[in-house]
Write an enzyme that holds these catalytic residues in place. Sequence first.
Site, PDB file in Angstrom:
ATOM      1  CG  LEU A 171       2.315  -3.112   4.011  1.00  0.00           C
ATOM      2  CD1 LEU A 171       1.377  -3.489   2.757  1.00  0.00           C
ATOM      3  CD2 LEU A 171       2.678  -1.751   4.148  1.00  0.00           C
ATOM      4  CB  CYS A 172       0.965  -6.396  10.038  1.00  0.00           C
ATOM      5  SG  CYS A 172       2.440  -7.330  10.084  1.00  0.00           S
ATOM      6  N   GLY A 173       1.650  -2.950  11.147  1.00  0.00           N
ATOM      7  CA  GLY A 173       2.236  -1.953  12.255  1.00  0.00           C
ATOM      8  C   GLY A 173       3.450  -2.767  12.956  1.00  0.00           C
TER       9      GLY A 173
END
Length: 288
Positions: free
Chosen positions: A87-89
Amino acid sequence: MPNLKDIKRSIASVKNTQQITKAMKLVAAAKLRRAQEAVEAARPYASKMVELMTSIAARSDSESHPLLSRRDVENILIVVLTGDKGLCGPFNNSILKTAQQIIEENEGKGIHLLLVGKKSVDFFRRRPFKIIKSIVDYGKRVNNAMAEEIAGEVMESFISEKADVVYLVYNKFKNVVVQEPQAVSLLPLELPPVEEGSQPQTVDYEYEPSANEILDDLLKSYVVSHIYHAMLESAASEHGARMTAMDAATRNASEMIAELTLKYNRARQAAITTELIEVVAGADALEG
């Protein structure tokens, strides 16, 4: 015709997700501030370390040190710094792609990996490479002790000639939006160049113990500080990437809610119109 209950359920689900992404963005922002402060605090130490190494290298027999030894490259050790969570690109994927690129460029040579972060462990454990060490759940304990642990493994592999070159792969923090993947040659070390006949400083010193012994300690400390600084850069990059990703997710959720609300209103209007038509048709039938 869309089911009104299903649309309402979808709106409620997206709103719940939006609350989570908002909270994750705020948490990432708070962690990012602390991580940025840590990176900025470490920079003067790294700068002074280079200055000291330049000075002492000019007064010692630096070429004989094992950490400076250059030899034919047959075995490569890659230290890969990723995050423990997603969930951090593109934060984790960019690092893994950079590590893969080094592997592809050195096809046919022995590849050894030192993995820091659950994402790198999950990615490489099913691939045919030797993992000499893996560290997970390290996010809350990024400190000098961990850097020393990693540096010890790295230096032992290089000095014992299990690895002829060591690469350090991590994300360098530029700003909240931009994180640059880095692949730097960690070992053999390259001392800052000292021009022939130049004086790195106007004052000379007497060294106790000798300049060679001090250089030995400094080189080891330099490896530790380089790894520690990379870990700080990686942590700041991860928080920045997660903050950006959660901000984008929150905005996307707002757009989805607006679209679903419009869809709900249209479906509700269509249902009301259908009911009116049925009522009118029923009334006409009774009159007839």
